[in-house]
Every structure is written in structure tokens, then in C-alpha cells.
Design a protein around this motif. Sequence first.
Motif, mmCIF file in Angstrom:
data_model
loop_
_atom_site.group_PDB
_atom_site.id
_atom_site.type_symbol
_atom_site.label_atom_id
_atom_site.label_comp_id
_atom_site.label_asym_id
_atom_site.label_seq_id
_atom_site.Cartn_x
_atom_site.Cartn_y
_atom_site.Cartn_z
ATOM 1 N N THR A 1 10.643 1.940 -8.185
ATOM 2 C CA THR A 1 9.775 0.777 -8.381
ATOM 3 C C THR A 1 10.567 -0.526 -8.418
ATOM 4 O O THR A 1 10.044 -1.570 -8.009
ATOM 5 N N GLU A 2 11.797 -0.471 -8.859
ATOM 6 C CA GLU A 2 12.623 -1.689 -8.851
ATOM 7 C C GLU A 2 12.885 -2.142 -7.418
ATOM 8 O O GLU A 2 12.860 -3.329 -7.114
ATOM 9 N N GLU A 3 13.118 -1.187 -6.539
ATOM 10 C CA GLU A 3 13.302 -1.507 -5.120
ATOM 11 C C GLU A 3 12.022 -2.113 -4.538
ATOM 12 O O GLU A 3 12.066 -3.097 -3.800
ATOM 13 N N VAL A 4 10.864 -1.529 -4.874
ATOM 14 C CA VAL A 4 9.586 -2.050 -4.384
ATOM 15 C C VAL A 4 9.378 -3.472 -4.890
ATOM 16 O O VAL A 4 8.959 -4.360 -4.138
ATOM 17 N N ASN A 5 9.693 -3.711 -6.170
ATOM 18 C CA ASN A 5 9.570 -5.062 -6.731
ATOM 19 C C ASN A 5 10.441 -6.062 -5.982
ATOM 20 O O ASN A 5 10.013 -7.179 -5.680
ATOM 21 N N GLN A 6 11.667 -5.681 -5.680
ATOM 22 C CA GLN A 6 12.576 -6.572 -4.951
ATOM 23 C C GLN A 6 12.053 -6.860 -3.548
ATOM 24 O O GLN A 6 12.086 -8.009 -3.093
ATOM 25 N N THR B 1 1.288 2.751 -7.745
ATOM 26 C CA THR B 1 2.578 2.066 -7.741
ATOM 27 C C THR B 1 2.535 0.746 -6.973
ATOM 28 O O THR B 1 3.024 -0.269 -7.482
ATOM 29 N N PRO B 2 1.934 0.694 -5.774
ATOM 30 C CA PRO B 2 1.911 -0.595 -5.071
ATOM 31 C C PRO B 2 1.220 -1.698 -5.886
ATOM 32 O O PRO B 2 1.736 -2.811 -5.980
ATOM 33 N N THR C 1 0.818 -1.202 0.000
ATOM 34 C CA THR C 1 0.000 0.000 0.000
ATOM 35 C C THR C 1 0.854 1.255 0.000
ATOM 36 O O THR C 1 2.057 1.202 0.244
ATOM 37 N N HIS C 2 0.194 2.368 -0.231
ATOM 38 C CA HIS C 2 0.854 3.646 -0.042
ATOM 39 C C HIS C 2 1.073 3.824 1.466
ATOM 40 O O HIS C 2 0.206 3.476 2.269
ATOM 41 N N ALA C 3 2.242 4.347 1.824
ATOM 42 C CA ALA C 3 2.579 4.548 3.239
ATOM 43 C C ALA C 3 1.577 5.495 3.882
ATOM 44 O O ALA C 3 1.150 6.454 3.241
ATOM 45 N N ALA D 1 3.724 -5.982 5.726
ATOM 46 C CA ALA D 1 3.324 -4.802 4.957
ATOM 47 C C ALA D 1 4.537 -4.189 4.277
ATOM 48 O O ALA D 1 5.626 -4.153 4.859
ATOM 49 N N ILE D 2 4.327 -3.754 3.069
ATOM 50 C CA ILE D 2 5.301 -2.915 2.378
ATOM 51 C C ILE D 2 4.589 -1.589 2.140
ATOM 52 O O ILE D 2 3.633 -1.520 1.364
ATOM 53 N N ASP D 3 5.018 -0.564 2.861
ATOM 54 C CA ASP D 3 4.447 0.767 2.732
ATOM 55 C C ASP D 3 5.282 1.556 1.735
ATOM 56 O O ASP D 3 6.405 1.960 2.044
ATOM 57 N N VAL D 4 4.736 1.758 0.558
ATOM 58 C CA VAL D 4 5.454 2.431 -0.519
ATOM 59 C C VAL D 4 5.385 3.934 -0.301
ATOM 60 O O VAL D 4 4.293 4.496 -0.133
ATOM 61 N N ILE D 5 6.549 4.571 -0.281
ATOM 62 C CA ILE D 5 6.600 6.014 -0.083
ATOM 63 C C ILE D 5 6.623 6.721 -1.436
ATOM 64 O O ILE D 5 6.958 6.120 -2.468
#
Length: 135
Positions: free
Chosen positions: A42-47, A72-73, A8-10, A33-37
Motif C-alpha cells: 500500500t505504501e507503493e500504491v500511495n507513492q 485497497t485502491p 482500481t483493482h487490476a 490509471a493505477i491498476d492495483v494488483i
Amino acid sequence: MVGILLMTHAPLGSAFIQAAAHVFRGKPERIEAIDVIADQNTEEVNQLAHAAVERLNDGSGVLVMTDIMGGTPSNCCRQLGEPDQVAIIAGISLPMLLRAITYRQDDLDVVVEMALAGGQNGAVRIDNRVRLSPN
């Protein structure tokens, strides 16, 4: 047990986990949870997402829940694994998450259906226009 990943979005994902921990009187296991800032790579989020799915999947699969389709999430969820091992739902709500946690001993398809039902049934209008008489 089906693992649950909130993408999700942070700070929504972490807040949903805290709310679930309140309801269940402790943090449920196999949930992250992965809180996307804003402007996160996006490559970091994918990893991060791939690593989380690997940690959470004990062979029962992983339900990934995201906040809004097209953000993005959710876009980073599309390539997370085999469809029979990773299911993705957009539009997370607390009733949806609580249902997913409750039914996660079932197979992945059942958990998805129960989560969707929780989201649909959890959105109701509370009519405060009807007043009860004091007697």
C-alpha cells in the motif's frame, strides 16, 4: 482542465481508459490509471497515486475514480491532497467516466456532479420482455 486518475483493482482502470479511447476515437489527455494488483504494497500504491496527482493537476484539480469503497485502491486515495484540489468518487462505471471526461473543462465540483449523474443515469434496466409486432 481537470485531470482524471483511475485507482482500481487490476485491470479495470486501464480497461476503462481503453473503452473511453474507443468512444472518443483516441485516448483523452490528462487521464491515467493505477491498476492495483493483489497484495501490492500500500505504501507503493500511495507513492504512485501522489506522483500521478502531481502530474495530472494543472491547477484545475484532479478527479480520482475508484471501483469499490473500502478496497485497497479507495483506501489509498484518502490522503491524496487538498479537498479543493482532489475529489474522490467510488463506484466507477463507463457512463460515469465518459461524463467526467466530457465536462472536465468545468471546475472540479461540476465535474464531480456530472460524473455522479452519469453513474446514476447510466444504470437502467433494459426491458426485453416487450415484443413489437412484426407488422
